[in-house]
Design an enzyme around this catalytic site. Sequence first.
Site, PDB file in Angstrom:
ATOM      1  N   ARG A 104      48.597  22.907  32.985  1.00 52.95           N
ATOM      2  CA  ARG A 104      49.269  22.006  33.806  1.00 52.95           C
ATOM      3  C   ARG A 104      49.779  21.557  35.025  1.00 52.95           C
ATOM      4  O   ARG A 104      48.913  22.356  36.244  1.00 52.95           O
ATOM      5  CB  ARG A 104      50.410  23.891  33.575  1.00 52.95           C
ATOM      6  CG  ARG A 104      51.980  23.412  33.443  1.00 52.95           C
ATOM      7  CD  ARG A 104      52.789  25.276  32.812  1.00 52.95           C
ATOM      8  NE  ARG A 104      52.739  25.798  34.138  1.00 52.95           N
ATOM      9  CZ  ARG A 104      54.006  26.559  34.207  1.00 52.95           C
ATOM     10  NH1 ARG A 104      54.286  26.585  32.785  1.00 52.95           N
ATOM     11  NH2 ARG A 104      53.402  28.021  35.020  1.00 52.95           N
ATOM     12  N   THR A 108      55.015  19.599  38.476  1.00 52.37           N
ATOM     13  CA  THR A 108      55.299  18.835  37.440  1.00 52.37           C
ATOM     14  C   THR A 108      55.845  19.897  36.029  1.00 52.37           C
ATOM     15  O   THR A 108      56.549  20.123  34.997  1.00 52.37           O
ATOM     16  CB  THR A 108      55.155  17.983  37.021  1.00 52.37           C
ATOM     17  OG1 THR A 108      53.907  18.035  36.074  1.00 52.37           O
ATOM     18  CG2 THR A 108      55.453  16.782  38.008  1.00 52.37           C
ATOM     19  N   ASP A 202      50.545  34.938  37.703  1.00 56.10           N
ATOM     20  CA  ASP A 202      49.624  33.890  36.825  1.00 56.10           C
ATOM     21  C   ASP A 202      47.785  34.527  36.497  1.00 56.10           C
ATOM     22  O   ASP A 202      46.979  34.801  36.469  1.00 56.10           O
ATOM     23  CB  ASP A 202      48.306  32.418  38.031  1.00 56.10           C
ATOM     24  CG  ASP A 202      47.392  31.481  37.226  1.00 56.10           C
ATOM     25  OD1 ASP A 202      46.293  31.840  36.763  1.00 56.10           O
ATOM     26  OD2 ASP A 202      48.684  30.533  37.509  1.00 56.10           O
ATOM     27  N   ASP A 205      43.962  33.340  37.378  1.00 56.01           N
ATOM     28  CA  ASP A 205      44.167  33.420  38.377  1.00 56.01           C
ATOM     29  C   ASP A 205      43.345  34.778  38.248  1.00 56.01           C
ATOM     30  O   ASP A 205      42.457  35.619  39.159  1.00 56.01           O
ATOM     31  CB  ASP A 205      44.591  33.017  39.075  1.00 56.01           C
ATOM     32  CG  ASP A 205      44.831  31.904  40.042  1.00 56.01           C
ATOM     33  OD1 ASP A 205      43.916  31.023  39.311  1.00 56.01           O
ATOM     34  OD2 ASP A 205      45.494  31.119  40.191  1.00 56.01           O
TER      35      ASP A 205
HETATM   36  C1  PRP Z   1      49.290  28.214  32.802  1.00 55.54           C
HETATM   37  C2  PRP Z   1      49.062  29.657  31.387  1.00 55.54           C
HETATM   38  C3  PRP Z   1      48.953  28.446  29.943  1.00 55.54           C
HETATM   39  C4  PRP Z   1      50.328  27.670  30.688  1.00 55.54           C
HETATM   40  C5  PRP Z   1      51.970  27.972  30.052  1.00 55.54           C
HETATM   41  O1  PRP Z   1      47.563  26.996  32.298  1.00 55.54           O
HETATM   42  O2  PRP Z   1      48.292  30.152  31.616  1.00 55.54           O
HETATM   43  O3  PRP Z   1      48.255  28.033  30.295  1.00 55.54           O
HETATM   44  O4  PRP Z   1      50.384  27.384  31.579  1.00 55.54           O
HETATM   45  O5  PRP Z   1      52.696  26.884  30.275  1.00 55.54           O
HETATM   46  P1  PRP Z   1      53.033  26.036  29.668  1.00 55.54           P
HETATM   47  O6  PRP Z   1      53.861  27.251  28.566  1.00 55.54           O
HETATM   48  O7  PRP Z   1      54.469  25.623  30.902  1.00 55.54           O
HETATM   49  O8  PRP Z   1      52.773  25.106  29.164  1.00 55.54           O
HETATM   50  P2  PRP Z   1      47.844  26.768  33.893  1.00 55.54           P
HETATM   51  O9  PRP Z   1      47.643  25.403  33.274  1.00 55.54           O
HETATM   52  O10 PRP Z   1      48.241  27.099  35.402  1.00 55.54           O
HETATM   53  O11 PRP Z   1      46.095  27.053  33.749  1.00 55.54           O
HETATM   54  P3  PRP Z   1      45.101  28.152  33.216  1.00 55.54           P
HETATM   55  O12 PRP Z   1      44.789  28.466  31.864  1.00 55.54           O
HETATM   56  O13 PRP Z   1      43.572  27.690  34.387  1.00 55.54           O
HETATM   57  O14 PRP Z   1      45.946  29.417  34.651  1.00 55.54           O
END
Ligand code: PRP
Length: 225
Positions: A104, A108, A202, A205
């Site tokens: 993500r 944005t 997060d 993380d």
């Molecule tokens: C975060 C989380 C999900 C996603 C959810 O991931 O782990 O994968 O956002 O958000 P959404 O429903 O609004 O799409 P991120 O892209 O930050 O990556 P990560 O898994 O490395 O933390």
Amino acid sequence: MPLIELPQTQRLRALHAEMRRATAPRETFVANANCVIRNVLELCLDQLPYCDRSVQTPVGATYLGAELDEPLCAVSIVRAGESMEFELSKMLPAIPIGKILIQRDKITKQPRLFYSALPEDIAQRHVIMMEPMLATGGSALMAISELLKKGVQEKHVVFANILASPEGIKRVSARYPHVTIVSSSIEQQLNQEAFMIPGIGDFGDRYFGTISSGGQNGQQVEAAV
Ligand code: PRP
């Protein structure tokens, strides 16, 4: 759409309290998260088709049990979804695990697909899709779309989730009404930064130790190195 929330037992609430605490150290977060993940995965496995299986016990009696009736695989949405692979592999050591890398955008909040590696016969399998966070739903929608493009039947997707926002559930269920969502908690809402409230920060993380704590008020803090 089938939406199943884990029973909100006192034990589950205790696990969530430790896991969500902003100052919880990584090892506390991981230990509690693993217990919740195990419970979610067990409930996911219970949504699949089974047939009867009789076995002989050591005392010569017959036990009428069950076994999975159709092929299964798991797919984790990298990175946070990989946290669910550890418990799954303890439960089902031989299960094939595919990966879809979706990130993500930090500003944005829009998801981008970078990579996908899935079992070649995935169209014939039920799929446990592992993604602990369902916030806006953008990442989950993109991942389900990838699975369907490979021939997976929508009704064969079971979404294993830890925290889900009402907004995310609504979005996924509107587009894919036959996907089953199993979650340990349906949250109150999303805030303006697309963090769930009360939330957990997060997940990736915190699970993988790339942040010093859960941050304050669900905000990310810089990684401690
Ligand atoms: C975060 C989380 C999900 C996603 C959810 O991931 O782990 O994968 O956002 O958000 P959404 O429903 O609004 O799409 P991120 O892209 O930050 O990556 P990560 O898994 O490395 O933390």
